[in-house]
Scaffold this active site. Structure first.
Site, PDB file in Angstrom:
ATOM      1  N   LYS A  93      10.282   5.422  15.057  1.00 35.41           N
ATOM      2  CA  LYS A  93      10.755   4.942  16.361  1.00 35.41           C
ATOM      3  C   LYS A  93      10.512   3.445  16.583  1.00 35.41           C
ATOM      4  O   LYS A  93      11.307   2.783  17.242  1.00 35.41           O
ATOM      5  CB  LYS A  93      10.108   5.747  17.501  1.00 35.41           C
ATOM      6  CG  LYS A  93      10.610   7.184  17.574  1.00 35.41           C
ATOM      7  CD  LYS A  93      10.040   7.896  18.787  1.00 35.41           C
ATOM      8  CE  LYS A  93      10.396   9.372  18.762  1.00 35.41           C
ATOM      9  NZ  LYS A  93       9.941  10.089  19.950  1.00 35.41           N
ATOM     10  N   ASP A  98      13.081   9.497  25.909  1.00 35.69           N
ATOM     11  CA  ASP A  98      11.946  10.435  25.977  1.00 35.69           C
ATOM     12  C   ASP A  98      11.382  10.558  27.392  1.00 35.69           C
ATOM     13  O   ASP A  98      11.148  11.663  27.886  1.00 35.69           O
ATOM     14  CB  ASP A  98      10.823   9.983  25.031  1.00 35.69           C
ATOM     15  CG  ASP A  98      11.154  10.266  23.573  1.00 35.69           C
ATOM     16  OD1 ASP A  98      11.904  11.217  23.302  1.00 35.69           O
ATOM     17  OD2 ASP A  98      10.654   9.523  22.702  1.00 35.69           O
TER      18      ASP A  98
END
Ligand code: ATR
Length: 275
Positions: A66, A102
């Protein structure tokens, strides 16, 4: 022509994202494919670029890529910018766009699926790694009464709190505080979110018994296992949720970035919960 999407990770074979996006595509009538692609730990950028060159339209990115995905993006959404991590990439004619869905996924799961508003609540976030960092801003923007970040390494939580308390150009309704688990003595919270990876090692967190206020919700970001944190919360009568809803909601948010359509998540969460 069918539009191609993928999730990159290492490992990635366990990923539920291909199933989730296949269900979203069927539900919304979008002509797209979605596959899980294993990238070598030192080969994420090459793999993502190769996928884009071969016509890939977008990708999700999971552990451990990420942060690299954040650096790969030519442009980033404000929420990805502050998270320092990207889980959603879009490959377009004007370069690579990076987003982080997220935190939005967590907030949507809390509010829409679990009926738990963050506004006005005392919130405790456990952990100060990548998973915690990604959800701090979306939680703060909901206007909790308080947000305390507690971590095994107290320094790391304190630094994270200071960083978000001083975000430039962002007048947040509440400033987070941070410290070690020792600082939790005597405190209690309405919403306790476990963003540590302790559950992966079946490790118990040193939480004081009174930390779960009456009617509190204990939210474990991991899914697919019953962690010691969930057991601790259940033992004192707290409501317990795992991270499966967040997984589906962050996927729905990524789907919206790519396709401009919001799939219904309830039936997909229910399908994934089937044994
Ligand atoms: P992730 O991307 O999942 O957040 P990470 O960045 O490695 O992964 O962060 C892991 C988090 O879980 C950290 O907050 C870590 O605490 P430290 O910063 O003190 O290392 C926390 N963690 C991992 N194992 C733990 C355990 N057994 N007890 C308490 N906290 C733990």
């Amino acid at each position: 022509m069918t539009d191609r999407y993928a999730v990159f990770g290492n490992p990635v074979s366990h990923s539920k994202s291909p199933r989730i996006h296949a269900l979203f595509a069927r539900q919304t009538g979008e002509d797209m494919s979605y596959e899980a692609l294993l990238a070598p730990t030192d080969g994420f950028v090459a793999a993502a670029r190769a996928f884009a060159s071969a016509g890939g339209r977008g990708a999700n990115v999971t552990v451990p890529f990420k942060e690299e995905a954040w650096r790969l993006a030519d442009r980033r959404s404000p929420r990805a910018e502050v998270a320092g991590a990207v889980n959603t990439l879009e490959f377009g004619p004007d370069g690579i766009f990076g987003d982080n869905t997220d935190g939005a996924g967590l907030v949507r799961d809390l509010k829409s699926n679990l009926g738990c508003d963050v506004a006005g609540r005392r919130v405790l976030l456990l952990g100060a790694g990548g998973a915690a960092r990604g959800v701090v801003l979306p939680l703060l923007l909901e206007g909790p009464e308080e947000l305390f970040i507690a971590n095994r390494s107290a320094e790391k939580a304190a630094r994270l709190a200071v960083e978000f308390a001083r975000l430039p150009g962002c007048a947040l309704p509440v400033k987070p505080q941070g410290g070690g688990f020792g600082e939790l003595a005597g405190a209690s919270y309405d919403l306790i979110i476990n963003a540590t990876s302790a559950g992966l090692q079946d490790a118990r967190l040193p939480l004081p018994l009174g930390i779960f206020a009456a009617g509190s919700l204990a939210y474990e970001m991991l899914y697919g296992r019953d962690t010691p944190f969930m057991a601790q919360a259940r033992a004192v009568g707290a409501r317990v949720a795992d991270g499966l809803g967040m997984l589906v909601e962050q996927a729905a948010e990524a789907f919206f970035v790519w396709r401009g359509k919001r799939p219904e998540t309830g039936p997909v969460i229910a399908a994934l919960r089937q044994p």
